[in-house]
Design a protein around this motif. Sequence first.
Motif, PDB file in Angstrom:
ATOM      1  N   SER A  90       0.833  -1.199   0.000  1.00  0.00           N
ATOM      2  CA  SER A  90       0.000   0.000   0.000  1.00  0.00           C
ATOM      3  C   SER A  90       0.868   1.249   0.000  1.00  0.00           C
ATOM      4  CB  SER A  90      -0.893   0.014   1.258  1.00  0.00           C
ATOM      5  OG  SER A  90      -1.532   1.262   1.405  1.00  0.00           O
ATOM      6  N   THR A  92      -0.136   5.506   0.237  1.00  0.00           N
ATOM      7  CA  THR A  92      -1.217   6.486   0.233  1.00  0.00           C
ATOM      8  C   THR A  92      -0.712   7.807  -0.332  1.00  0.00           C
ATOM      9  OG1 THR A  92      -0.753   7.473   2.380  1.00  0.00           O
ATOM     10  CG2 THR A  92      -2.107   5.476   2.369  1.00  0.00           C
ATOM     11  N   ARG A  93      -1.671   8.704  -0.581  1.00  0.00           N
ATOM     12  CA  ARG A  93      -1.330  10.030  -1.090  1.00  0.00           C
ATOM     13  C   ARG A  93      -0.488  10.813  -0.102  1.00  0.00           C
ATOM     14  NH1 ARG A  93      -6.395  11.793  -4.469  1.00  0.00           N
ATOM     15  NH2 ARG A  93      -6.806   9.772  -5.363  1.00  0.00           N
ATOM     16  N   SER A 271      -2.230   3.002  -9.771  1.00  0.00           N
ATOM     17  CA  SER A 271      -3.677   3.108  -9.854  1.00  0.00           C
ATOM     18  C   SER A 271      -4.312   3.076  -8.464  1.00  0.00           C
ATOM     19  CB  SER A 271      -4.208   1.974 -10.721  1.00  0.00           C
ATOM     20  OG  SER A 271      -5.583   1.851 -10.579  1.00  0.00           O
ATOM     21  N   ALA A 272      -3.811   2.206  -7.594  1.00  0.00           N
ATOM     22  CA  ALA A 272      -4.381   2.114  -6.242  1.00  0.00           C
ATOM     23  C   ALA A 272      -4.150   3.405  -5.456  1.00  0.00           C
ATOM     24  CB  ALA A 272      -3.784   0.920  -5.498  1.00  0.00           C
ATOM     25  N   ILE A 273      -3.054   4.098  -5.738  1.00  0.00           N
ATOM     26  CA  ILE A 273      -2.808   5.372  -5.053  1.00  0.00           C
ATOM     27  C   ILE A 273      -3.776   6.432  -5.564  1.00  0.00           C
ATOM     28  CG2 ILE A 273      -1.118   7.198  -4.606  1.00  0.00           C
ATOM     29  CD1 ILE A 273       1.074   5.106  -5.175  1.00  0.00           C
ATOM     30  N   GLY A 274      -4.146   6.311  -6.833  1.00  0.00           N
ATOM     31  CA  GLY A 274      -5.086   7.271  -7.399  1.00  0.00           C
ATOM     32  C   GLY A 274      -4.459   8.203  -8.418  1.00  0.00           C
ATOM     33  N   CYS A 275      -3.299   7.856  -8.948  1.00  0.00           N
ATOM     34  CA  CYS A 275      -2.699   8.670 -10.006  1.00  0.00           C
ATOM     35  C   CYS A 275      -3.607   8.620 -11.244  1.00  0.00           C
ATOM     36  CB  CYS A 275      -1.329   8.120 -10.401  1.00  0.00           C
ATOM     37  SG  CYS A 275      -0.143   8.098  -9.049  1.00  0.00           S
ATOM     38  N   ARG A 445      -7.307  -1.521  -5.398  1.00  0.00           N
ATOM     39  CA  ARG A 445      -7.241  -1.113  -4.007  1.00  0.00           C
ATOM     40  C   ARG A 445      -6.097  -1.817  -3.316  1.00  0.00           C
ATOM     41  NH1 ARG A 445     -10.650   1.976  -1.370  1.00  0.00           N
ATOM     42  NH2 ARG A 445     -12.421   2.655  -2.591  1.00  0.00           N
TER      43      ARG A 445
ATOM     44  N   ARG B   6      -8.995   8.811 -11.614  1.00  0.00           N
ATOM     45  CA  ARG B   6      -7.916   7.939 -12.072  1.00  0.00           C
ATOM     46  C   ARG B   6      -8.018   7.595 -13.540  1.00  0.00           C
ATOM     47  NH1 ARG B   6      -7.761   3.327  -7.728  1.00  0.00           N
ATOM     48  NH2 ARG B   6      -9.923   3.892  -7.545  1.00  0.00           N
ATOM     49  N   PHE B   7      -9.220   7.405 -13.997  1.00  0.00           N
ATOM     50  CA  PHE B   7      -9.389   7.058 -15.396  1.00  0.00           C
ATOM     51  C   PHE B   7     -10.479   7.939 -15.973  1.00  0.00           C
ATOM     52  CE2 PHE B   7      -7.582   3.380 -13.413  1.00  0.00           C
ATOM     53  CZ  PHE B   7      -6.526   3.124 -14.262  1.00  0.00           C
ATOM     54  N   TRP B 292     -13.584   9.509  -3.815  1.00  0.00           N
ATOM     55  CA  TRP B 292     -12.350   8.851  -3.415  1.00  0.00           C
ATOM     56  C   TRP B 292     -12.411   8.407  -1.958  1.00  0.00           C
ATOM     57  CZ3 TRP B 292      -8.326   6.726  -5.556  1.00  0.00           C
ATOM     58  CH2 TRP B 292      -7.199   6.444  -4.769  1.00  0.00           C
ATOM     59  N   GLU B 294      -9.825   6.494   1.009  1.00  0.00           N
ATOM     60  CA  GLU B 294      -8.470   6.034   1.333  1.00  0.00           C
ATOM     61  C   GLU B 294      -8.603   5.091   2.527  1.00  0.00           C
ATOM     62  OE1 GLU B 294      -5.036   6.293  -0.130  1.00  0.00           O
ATOM     63  OE2 GLU B 294      -5.028   8.429   0.342  1.00  0.00           O
ATOM     64  N   LEU B 295      -7.959   3.942   2.429  1.00  0.00           N
ATOM     65  CA  LEU B 295      -8.073   2.965   3.509  1.00  0.00           C
ATOM     66  C   LEU B 295      -7.115   3.308   4.651  1.00  0.00           C
ATOM     67  CD1 LEU B 295      -8.171  -0.244   1.299  1.00  0.00           C
ATOM     68  CD2 LEU B 295     -10.081   1.049   2.251  1.00  0.00           C
ATOM     69  N   PHE B 297      -5.107   1.258   7.284  1.00  0.00           N
ATOM     70  CA  PHE B 297      -4.762  -0.118   7.648  1.00  0.00           C
ATOM     71  C   PHE B 297      -4.707  -0.337   9.152  1.00  0.00           C
ATOM     72  CE2 PHE B 297      -3.978  -0.515   3.203  1.00  0.00           C
ATOM     73  CZ  PHE B 297      -4.312  -1.837   2.948  1.00  0.00           C
ATOM     74  N   ALA B 322      -9.077  -4.977  -0.148  1.00  0.00           N
ATOM     75  CA  ALA B 322      -9.826  -4.182   0.821  1.00  0.00           C
ATOM     76  C   ALA B 322     -10.418  -2.992   0.088  1.00  0.00           C
ATOM     77  CB  ALA B 322      -8.917  -3.726   1.950  1.00  0.00           C
TER      78      ALA B 322
END
Lengths: 472, 392
Positions: A90, A92-93, A271-275, A445, B6-7, B292, B294-295, B297, B322
Amino acid sequence: MSAIRDRYDLAVIGAGPAGLAAATTAAGLGLDTALFDEQPAPGGQIYRAITETPLGERSVLGEDYWHGTTLVEPFRQSGAQYVPGATVWSVTREGEIGVSVAGAARLLRARHVILATGALERPFPIPGWTLPGVMTCGAAQILLKSSGLVAKGKVVLAGSGPLLWLIAAQYLRAGAEIAALLDTTPAANWTAALPHLPCFLASSYLAKGLTLIREVRRRIPVIGRVMSLAAIGRERVEGVAYRAFGDSERRIPADTLLLHQGVVPNINLSSAIGCAHRWDAAQLCFRPEVDDWGMSSLDGIAIAGDGAGISGALAAEQRGHLAGLDAARRLDKLDEEARDRAAAPHAAALARAERGRRFLDLLYRPAEGFRLPAPETLACRCEEVTARQVLDAIALGVQGPNQLKSFLRCGMGPCQGRLCGLTITELIAKARGLSPDVVGYYRLRPPVKPITLAELAALPHGEAAEKAVVRG
Amino acid sequence: MPFPPRFAAERVICGSAPPLMPSPDVIVIGGGLHGCSAALHLARRGVAVRVLEKDYSGRHASGVNAGGVRRLGRHYAEIPLSVASMELWHRIRDLVDDDCGFESHGQVKVAENETELELLARRVAEVRALGFTHEELIDRQALREVLPAVAEHCTGAIYCRADGAANPYRTTLAFRRAAGRAGADIVEGVRVTAVRREGAGWRVETANGTAHRAAVIVNCAGAWADRVAAGLGESAPIIPSAFMLMISNRLEPFIKPVVGAAGRPLSFKQFANGTVLIGGGYKGTLDRDANWTELDFRGLAESARTVWDLFPAMRGSQIVRAWAGIEARMPDDIPVIGPSATQDGAFHAFGFSGHGFQLGPISGAIIAELVTTGRTNLPIEPFRISRFAAAG
């Protein structure tokens, strides 16, 4: 290895050419840098096991491979902390990084992050591609580099692209028994690629490529313009059925089928970070949007090397240096002018390394028939979803990859879409008559790689772990 | 700070409303489960209805929740609605022509010590006193028969035999499709920016410049519903929440019911394919405008510890994924259902966070009754929006 700390100026993720170069440059400029890599030794996939391969005979893997040694020594001298065997699951931003090393997970922070997660092989969903004995050329190459192993028995290689010829040559040098190479490069690609031939002729690819192809052609049958392929077998692969242009279907016995149709950026982490990402119509894949320094759309997150768009190992190395310089500039270790001065030779080397790339992209663009699986072929291996199920769901009103994920679970297995993401996007785009850019990709994710429940349970307690209502 | 999507697809999902559509009688704002259910029930009553959805149906809470179909542990005010909704769930195919992945293997809330068991016993007695029998108290031995895999230390449980679980996205899509078949007009990718009075009816403006007119509006905008309510001059102090869920690798089947815990937040369910869904009331962070989440953890680690304690069989498992959806929680943990307190021709159904999925089938029926007849037989007084007026 010294202990992992809670904070760094810079975290680099991936120890291929881009990551090694980025960490070396940044640490050399005084950034407190850590490089996290999943493998036990540096090199990434292209220079995998460069410091420890059992293959003493240099000619088997070729001189391009051994170039990797020139990256490792400067990295070791740079002062960057090297953390091998580290799975980053993981980011994060805010620059919080979740990483597991030796079965223990932890969270740490970096002021700047450079993702150098490289490339993945493009999915190659032909009938029978999930049979034991069918694997990717990349996987075969890993075994060769790390353990000096080649597949036993009759090997058939099929697909398209430079790596296909490289592994064929390496396999032959290592003593493998290759029955045939089935080249799926569409003849029509030449028309599209020809305008870019002059640049290619001026690049270093040409001589190397021709030498490789000649070496392979001299020693094994090469069948060109292959239009269809299937792996045949019950318990495992026993043969390959194929049809070349203007010919009827033929079969060859095989104990191993190695598939390859190019590589695409590994965007799971970015992608999971959100770029922000966009569809690359030439390379038929998604790539993160980055500037000349590799900066993504998000503050503090840069991407270097093939993970930001495929341009090969030599280019990745230069893109790593550039990202490292820019990280140092952003964290006030050097000003813009000094960064630009230091960047000039790398930018020039990058331009040289990228020359001829466009020709290769267009020539080795895989045919639609090998990107979009036939109805009864599995599109998602993890959840065993066929192309027909995907098309049926689209007919029901499912519009995009994320709805499909919720509906059929495809892309929800442990691979997190690495083996089906592009296939699913392209299937939907084709069925709905839309561009893949509009269809989009799975929302990915963290954890981007599985983490054990035990590791997760051992993470420190949250400061504000809020108890809430029982969930429906 | 707004983040870029993102997309590209997350910017425009499927275009805009076709031009020159005749004005419907009712506009439903929000195409989640509650919006689609309202549209379905309205259309079945012969009402011309249009749903305006800013993303796509099931993009947020409706499509990505834990999928629990639960009467167990309801707020007392919600029990009559939940019981009525359960009847619809048990014949869900008749309603939407799809099984929605609904399976009824019961729901269990376990106690880990005698004190918790006493609290559960008191709860069951109170529910019975209200005239409902769906919650039953089971002792340690009965619990082990229902949940052989539960940790030894558990002392008993509340068991709701006819509760269960369904596939949330499949369900939302089934309601959306059924509403469409019944004549509702569902427009996705269109974000409502304003609602204004126009004559006796409403003018609903959208981000792509189109305006829609209708006599009645229904606010099913979930975590964004406070903005619609504000346009009606009503206070809805939504707490947007991103509750996190995670899922394991495939394990041998070891548990059928959905499990919660009395003393700590947990939602635990094994799917037919062997993967296990773990939720538990821990929140990530979110940005409503960027869609958006954000998880966190550290919060997921709390859920992991709960599972470690309660299900020893899980200790060797892996977490493969997750996520978190964006939900609307109200300060008093019950939703808003009913007419606007300030405007004629406006209705609300939102604020279901954590307990809305099971209520989806009935909430749409209630809204359809209210819109067409002005009344409902179900007791919705506790859900009136005016309970927040003083806060406003």
